[in-house]
Design a protein around this motif. Structure first.
Motif, PDB file in Angstrom:
ATOM      1  N   ASP A   1       0.706  -1.223   0.027  1.00 44.10           N
ATOM      2  CA  ASP A   1      -0.038   0.037   0.012  1.00 44.10           C
ATOM      3  C   ASP A   1       0.725   1.089  -0.011  1.00 44.10           C
ATOM      4  O   ASP A   1       0.668   2.096  -0.731  1.00 44.10           O
ATOM      5  N   SER A   2       1.649   1.375   0.813  1.00 44.55           N
ATOM      6  CA  SER A   2       2.278   2.775   1.207  1.00 44.55           C
ATOM      7  C   SER A   2       3.532   2.719   0.039  1.00 44.55           C
ATOM      8  O   SER A   2       3.946   3.741  -0.533  1.00 44.55           O
ATOM      9  N   SER A   3       4.139   1.618  -0.476  1.00 42.14           N
ATOM     10  CA  SER A   3       5.055   1.627  -1.617  1.00 42.14           C
ATOM     11  C   SER A   3       4.343   2.094  -3.021  1.00 42.14           C
ATOM     12  O   SER A   3       4.980   2.788  -3.763  1.00 42.14           O
ATOM     13  N   THR A   4       3.007   1.660  -3.348  1.00 42.25           N
ATOM     14  CA  THR A   4       2.220   2.370  -4.420  1.00 42.25           C
ATOM     15  C   THR A   4       2.152   3.875  -4.259  1.00 42.25           C
ATOM     16  O   THR A   4       2.215   4.549  -5.144  1.00 42.25           O
ATOM     17  N   ILE A   5       1.642   4.284  -2.870  1.00 37.32           N
ATOM     18  CA  ILE A   5       1.560   5.725  -2.711  1.00 37.32           C
ATOM     19  C   ILE A   5       2.739   6.408  -3.025  1.00 37.32           C
ATOM     20  O   ILE A   5       3.064   7.400  -3.708  1.00 37.32           O
ATOM     21  N   ALA A   6       4.175   6.067  -2.636  1.00 39.66           N
ATOM     22  CA  ALA A   6       5.151   6.653  -2.687  1.00 39.66           C
ATOM     23  C   ALA A   6       5.591   6.450  -4.103  1.00 39.66           C
ATOM     24  O   ALA A   6       6.080   7.541  -4.549  1.00 39.66           O
ATOM     25  N   ALA A   7       5.237   5.289  -4.681  1.00 37.36           N
ATOM     26  CA  ALA A   7       5.837   5.343  -6.337  1.00 37.36           C
ATOM     27  C   ALA A   7       5.079   6.115  -7.159  1.00 37.36           C
ATOM     28  O   ALA A   7       5.696   6.834  -8.068  1.00 37.36           O
ATOM     29  N   LEU A   8       3.683   6.465  -7.007  1.00 39.14           N
ATOM     30  CA  LEU A   8       2.866   7.316  -7.736  1.00 39.14           C
ATOM     31  C   LEU A   8       3.003   8.648  -7.470  1.00 39.14           C
ATOM     32  O   LEU A   8       3.193   9.465  -8.284  1.00 39.14           O
ATOM     33  N   ALA A   9       3.511   8.934  -6.134  1.00 42.74           N
ATOM     34  CA  ALA A   9       3.754  10.198  -5.833  1.00 42.74           C
ATOM     35  C   ALA A   9       5.005  10.956  -6.323  1.00 42.74           C
ATOM     36  O   ALA A   9       5.195  11.891  -6.991  1.00 42.74           O
ATOM     37  N   GLN A  10       6.005   9.927  -6.457  1.00 46.36           N
ATOM     38  CA  GLN A  10       7.288  10.212  -7.284  1.00 46.36           C
ATOM     39  C   GLN A  10       7.020  10.593  -8.783  1.00 46.36           C
ATOM     40  O   GLN A  10       7.837  11.239  -9.330  1.00 46.36           O
ATOM     41  N   GLN A  11       6.205   9.680  -9.192  1.00 50.38           N
ATOM     42  CA  GLN A  11       5.966   9.788 -10.551  1.00 50.38           C
ATOM     43  C   GLN A  11       5.028  11.240 -11.003  1.00 50.38           C
ATOM     44  O   GLN A  11       5.424  11.755 -11.942  1.00 50.38           O
ATOM     45  N   VAL A  12       4.488  11.816 -10.251  1.00 46.90           N
ATOM     46  CA  VAL A  12       3.584  12.947 -10.376  1.00 46.90           C
ATOM     47  C   VAL A  12       4.178  14.385  -9.716  1.00 46.90           C
ATOM     48  O   VAL A  12       4.073  15.507 -10.311  1.00 46.90           O
ATOM     49  N   SER A  13       5.340  14.119  -8.812  1.00 40.31           N
ATOM     50  CA  SER A  13       6.045  15.269  -8.302  1.00 40.31           C
ATOM     51  C   SER A  13       7.142  15.586  -9.220  1.00 40.31           C
ATOM     52  O   SER A  13       7.945  14.666  -9.798  1.00 40.31           O
ATOM     53  N   ALA A  14       7.085  17.022  -9.085  1.00 41.05           N
ATOM     54  CA  ALA A  14       8.307  17.592  -9.870  1.00 41.05           C
ATOM     55  C   ALA A  14       9.710  17.423  -8.950  1.00 41.05           C
ATOM     56  O   ALA A  14      10.630  17.591  -9.774  1.00 41.05           O
ATOM     57  N   HIS A  15       9.609  17.189  -7.768  1.00 41.94           N
ATOM     58  CA  HIS A  15      10.929  16.995  -7.083  1.00 41.94           C
ATOM     59  C   HIS A  15      10.746  15.647  -6.439  1.00 41.94           C
ATOM     60  O   HIS A  15       9.860  15.083  -6.177  1.00 41.94           O
ATOM     61  N   PRO A  16      11.910  15.423  -5.916  1.00 44.57           N
ATOM     62  CA  PRO A  16      12.115  13.790  -5.051  1.00 44.57           C
ATOM     63  C   PRO A  16      11.020  13.987  -4.007  1.00 44.57           C
ATOM     64  O   PRO A  16      11.063  15.155  -3.233  1.00 44.57           O
ATOM     65  N   VAL A  17      10.040  13.054  -3.762  1.00 44.26           N
ATOM     66  CA  VAL A  17       9.313  12.916  -2.436  1.00 44.26           C
ATOM     67  C   VAL A  17       9.998  12.583  -1.241  1.00 44.26           C
ATOM     68  O   VAL A  17      10.792  11.762  -1.164  1.00 44.26           O
ATOM     69  N   ARG A  18       9.518  13.316  -0.196  1.00 43.73           N
ATOM     70  CA  ARG A  18      10.294  12.696   1.107  1.00 43.73           C
ATOM     71  C   ARG A  18       9.348  11.522   1.530  1.00 43.73           C
ATOM     72  O   ARG A  18       8.177  11.585   1.769  1.00 43.73           O
ATOM     73  N   THR A  19      10.125  10.524   2.229  1.00 46.04           N
ATOM     74  CA  THR A  19       9.541   9.291   2.371  1.00 46.04           C
ATOM     75  C   THR A  19      10.093   8.913   3.731  1.00 46.04           C
ATOM     76  O   THR A  19      11.311   9.156   4.087  1.00 46.04           O
ATOM     77  N   TYR A  20       9.107   8.523   4.751  1.00 45.68           N
ATOM     78  CA  TYR A  20       9.703   8.120   5.979  1.00 45.68           C
ATOM     79  C   TYR A  20       9.383   6.776   6.502  1.00 45.68           C
ATOM     80  O   TYR A  20       8.026   6.370   6.160  1.00 45.68           O
ATOM     81  N   THR A  21       9.954   6.243   6.878  1.00 46.27           N
ATOM     82  CA  THR A  21       9.874   4.829   7.682  1.00 46.27           C
ATOM     83  C   THR A  21      10.160   4.774   9.166  1.00 46.27           C
ATOM     84  O   THR A  21      11.189   5.703   9.438  1.00 46.27           O
ATOM     85  N   VAL A  22       9.805   3.912   9.843  1.00 45.81           N
ATOM     86  CA  VAL A  22      10.056   3.897  11.207  1.00 45.81           C
ATOM     87  C   VAL A  22      10.828   2.256  11.389  1.00 45.81           C
ATOM     88  O   VAL A  22      10.204   1.299  10.966  1.00 45.81           O
ATOM     89  N   ALA A  23      12.133   2.680  12.074  1.00 48.29           N
ATOM     90  CA  ALA A  23      12.699   1.200  12.704  1.00 48.29           C
ATOM     91  C   ALA A  23      12.091   0.723  13.982  1.00 48.29           C
ATOM     92  O   ALA A  23      12.242   1.631  14.845  1.00 48.29           O
ATOM     93  N   VAL A  24      11.143  -0.268  13.948  1.00 52.27           N
ATOM     94  CA  VAL A  24      10.516  -0.715  15.326  1.00 52.27           C
ATOM     95  C   VAL A  24      11.491  -1.858  16.027  1.00 52.27           C
ATOM     96  O   VAL A  24      11.327  -1.983  16.875  1.00 52.27           O
ATOM     97  N   GLY A  25      12.320  -2.416  15.325  1.00 50.23           N
ATOM     98  CA  GLY A  25      13.189  -3.453  15.657  1.00 50.23           C
ATOM     99  C   GLY A  25      12.463  -4.831  15.761  1.00 50.23           C
ATOM    100  O   GLY A  25      10.999  -4.744  15.560  1.00 50.23           O
ATOM    101  N   GLY A  26      13.033  -5.789  15.797  1.00 55.49           N
ATOM    102  CA  GLY A  26      12.296  -7.244  16.021  1.00 55.49           C
ATOM    103  C   GLY A  26      12.178  -7.586  14.605  1.00 55.49           C
ATOM    104  O   GLY A  26      12.461  -7.110  13.606  1.00 55.49           O
ATOM    105  N   THR A  27      11.233  -8.715  14.895  1.00 61.64           N
ATOM    106  CA  THR A  27      10.888  -9.406  13.356  1.00 61.64           C
ATOM    107  C   THR A  27       9.881  -8.598  12.577  1.00 61.64           C
ATOM    108  O   THR A  27       9.907  -8.984  11.375  1.00 61.64           O
TER     109      THR A  27
END
Length: 635
Positions: free
Chosen positions: A277-303
């Protein structure tokens, strides 16, 4: 994104004092500005807390009065297509003073009327609108229920607010909970609209308006958009196209939605977990944006940590990526914060990591795009296999045969099945919980019953000390839907607005972050109902359509893996760091003081969970949240 509150109470001398008290309780939703508008003669008072996103100047200040002086508006949300409407308003001769989307909506109301204006816009919002000429208050909420709005008579005052806490600040607010709402909460883990935990106070349903005139009885909300209408219209316009054409159609619609939701005068980013889900949003946002999109993920640790997968997707797309390190907080501290964040009992444990992610992202951006809604629209949850696939076919077997299978699956303990799953050639996490759920599914009468069972946390009759005389009414799907479509419909009218979107709203607005949800553009929702079932669940997997779209932009090896939930390890926490707290809060003496929950079934669940015989993490968490809510409020 903002917070709004208001009162309609003619002759009320404490009108302004009560308004200010209510406004303070939602200040976290709008840290950039505040405003009040009061007409004491009419008995109307509106207040607004602003998170400035579009037109950061004073021209975006609220409450806002229309150019003709008739209408006064407070708005929480965004109108994504306001620029298009601005052009049409200017062409018609209207003079706009600023550049905010709020002013555009206000002038649309002045020129077209309330309902026509709401039907014409693409947005997420809750609003209150005062008509100074007819002295009528109108409340309204967006089509899918992204933004909240509570309302009701509190004593002699009609009050409304973005959060229930503001209404509790009023002098005559009820203290005891609504037993009807408690029963619904125990079954679902959240309080469904139109109920709220406060007697006499309700949630405005999604896609509806409510008109209130001072001194008259409050009527019923009237819909301006309904999912049932969208489903009915879609049934008459089913798409008969090949797979490639359907993928292209959905891809173009999502790109249009994302382009609109990147509109802002402040920094915008996107959550990126590395999943579909989030990868699709990021991919399409990058397609329609004139500049690199800022993306954020969180390192929660563990499995459950997917930060490395997210980073790989971001690298392939070329986004400006940041991995956020969450603070090392004690589970008890995180649990207490999550419970306090919600204004009524809310037992979705993923609100804990969602709150942490929102707080971390707010250090970098003011707006973030999320992938919420894709599962409910396109068949992403495993439970949809009940309605479409081998599990659905099992339900066609005679009930005696299914009962035998159900008994066999539930006879070994969860821990025993987990040991089997761990030794399998391809390890199966939480095998015991999954097989015990399957056992319950096999015991259901039909597919709708199986879906309701999978969504049920407790049977209210089993656990409530005094079961409500009038249980809440589960919504009934429209006729003609397939089993899978019935399940999707139920989640879209119930789970999505009252669980998923509540979680996102409270977690983000607690830190002044606006989250936008591209999948919930109403045109994409309507499109999803025109798509054939094969685009949703195919070959035992959900979200086929979305996987095809994402595969256009990101190689499958970077994202095609088993779905990972965003929940904390509740089962282990309840046997470890939360053990003492949970046993104290759910002790027979504490439950007796609360007077709502029966000690016996809670005690059995605690003992079985402690011994590892069964996993009762969600059931115990649901009881803990309710008991904590009751204790904190002295009920």
């Amino acid at each position: 994104m903002c917070g709004l509150v208001g009162l309609l109470s003619p002759g009320d001398r404490a009108l302004l004092d009560d308004l200010e008290e209510m406004s303070r309780s939602v200040a976290h939703r709008g840290p950039d500005d505040r405003g009040e508008w009061v007409d004491a003669d009419a008995g109307i008072a509106l207040a607004h807390r602003r998170l400035a996103i579009v037109d950061l100047s004073p021209m975006g200040h609220q409450p806002m009065v229309s150019a003709d002086g008739r209408w006064v508006l407070v708005l929480n949300g965004e109108i994504y297509d306001h620029r298009d409407h601005r052009e049409s308003l200017v062409a018609s001769g209207r003079v706009l003073r600023g550049h905010s989307d709020t002013e555009v909506l206000l002038e649309l109301v002045a020129s077209r009327g309330v309902v026509e204006a709401l039907r014409s816009v693409d947005g997420m919002f809750a609003l209150a609108l005062w008509d100074r000429a007819d002295r009528v208050l109108t409340l309204a909420r967006d089509r899918l229920g992204e933004k909240p709005l509570y309302y009701g008579n509190v004593g002699r005052q009609f009050a409304f607010s973005s959060e229930l806490t503001a209404l509790r600040r009023l002098p005559r607010a009820p203290a005891a909970p609504s037993m009807e709402a408690v029963g619904a909460y125990l079954e679902l883990g959240f309080v469904p609209a139109p109920l709220s935990i406060l007697p006499g106070v309700g949630k405005l349903p999604a896609g509806s308006v409510l008109r209130v005139r001072a001194g008259q009885a409050v009527g019923h909300p009237e819909p301006y958009w309904t999912l049932n209408s969208a489903v009915r219209d879609a049934g008459a316009r089913r798409l008969d196209e090949d797979d490639d054409a359907l993928v292209e159609r959905a891809d173009a619609m999502l790109r249009r939605s994302i382009r609109a939701r990147l509109m802002a005068d402040v920094p915008v980013g996107a959550f990126l977990s590395g999943g579909v889900d989030s990868s699709t949003i990021a991919a399409l946002a990058q397609q329609v944006s004139a500049h690199p999109v800022r993306t954020y993920t969180v390192a929660v640790g563990g499995t459950g940590d997917e930060s490395s997968a997210a980073a790989a997707v971001a690298h392939h797309l070329g986004t400006e990526h940041t991995t956020l390190q969450l603070p090392d907080l004690d589970p008890l501290v995180m649990s207490a914060r999550a419970i306090a964040m919600h204004d009524e009992p809310f037992a979705d444990p993923s609100s804990i990591p969602t709150a942490l992610l929102s707080a971390a992202a707010r250090e970098h951006v003011t707006v973030a795009l999320s992938g919420d809604g894709a599962d409910e629209l396109l068949g992403g949850y495993n439970r949809y296999l009940v309605g479409h696939g081998p599990v659905g076919r099992l339900l066609s077997l005679p009930r005696p045969v299914r009962r035998l299978g159900a008994s066999a699956l539930r006879r070994p303990s969860v821990r025993s099945w987990d040991r089997v799953g761990a030794r399998a050639p391809r390890p199966v996490p939480e095998l015991g919980t999954k097989l015990h759920k399957l056992g319950h599914v096999l015991g259901s009468a039909d597919v709708p019953g199986a879906h309701a069972m999978l969504a049920r946390v407790w049977q209210p009759q089993e656990v409530m000390a005094d079961h409500p005389a009038r249980p809440w009414g589960r919504p009934v799907p429209p006729p003609g839907l397939s089993p899978l479509e019935s399940m999707l419909w139920a989640d879209q009218v119930l789970t999505l607005p009252d669980d998923m979107l509540v979680k996102v709203d409270r977690a983000s607005m607690a830190v002044g972050l606006e989250v936008r949800v591209p999948f919930l553009d109403h045109r994409f929702v309507e499109l999803s109902w025109r798509l054939p079932v094969r685009t949703k669940v195919r070959n035992g997997r959900g979200k086929w359509l979305l996987r095809e779209i994402l595969g256009r932009y990101v190689p499958a090896e970077l994202w095609d893996r088993p779905k990972v939930g965003f929940d904390p390890p509740l089962a282990d926490w309840l046997r470890g760091p939360l053990h003492e707290w949970s046993h104290d809060l759910l002790s027979p003496a504490a439950l007796a003081r609360g007077g709502v929950l029966r000690p016996e079934p809670i005690g059995v669940a605690l003992a079985e969970h402690d011994r590892g015989e069964r996993n009762h993490d969600y059931r115990l968490w649901t009881a803990l949240v309710l008991q904590s809510w009751l204790t904190e409020r002295g009920v």
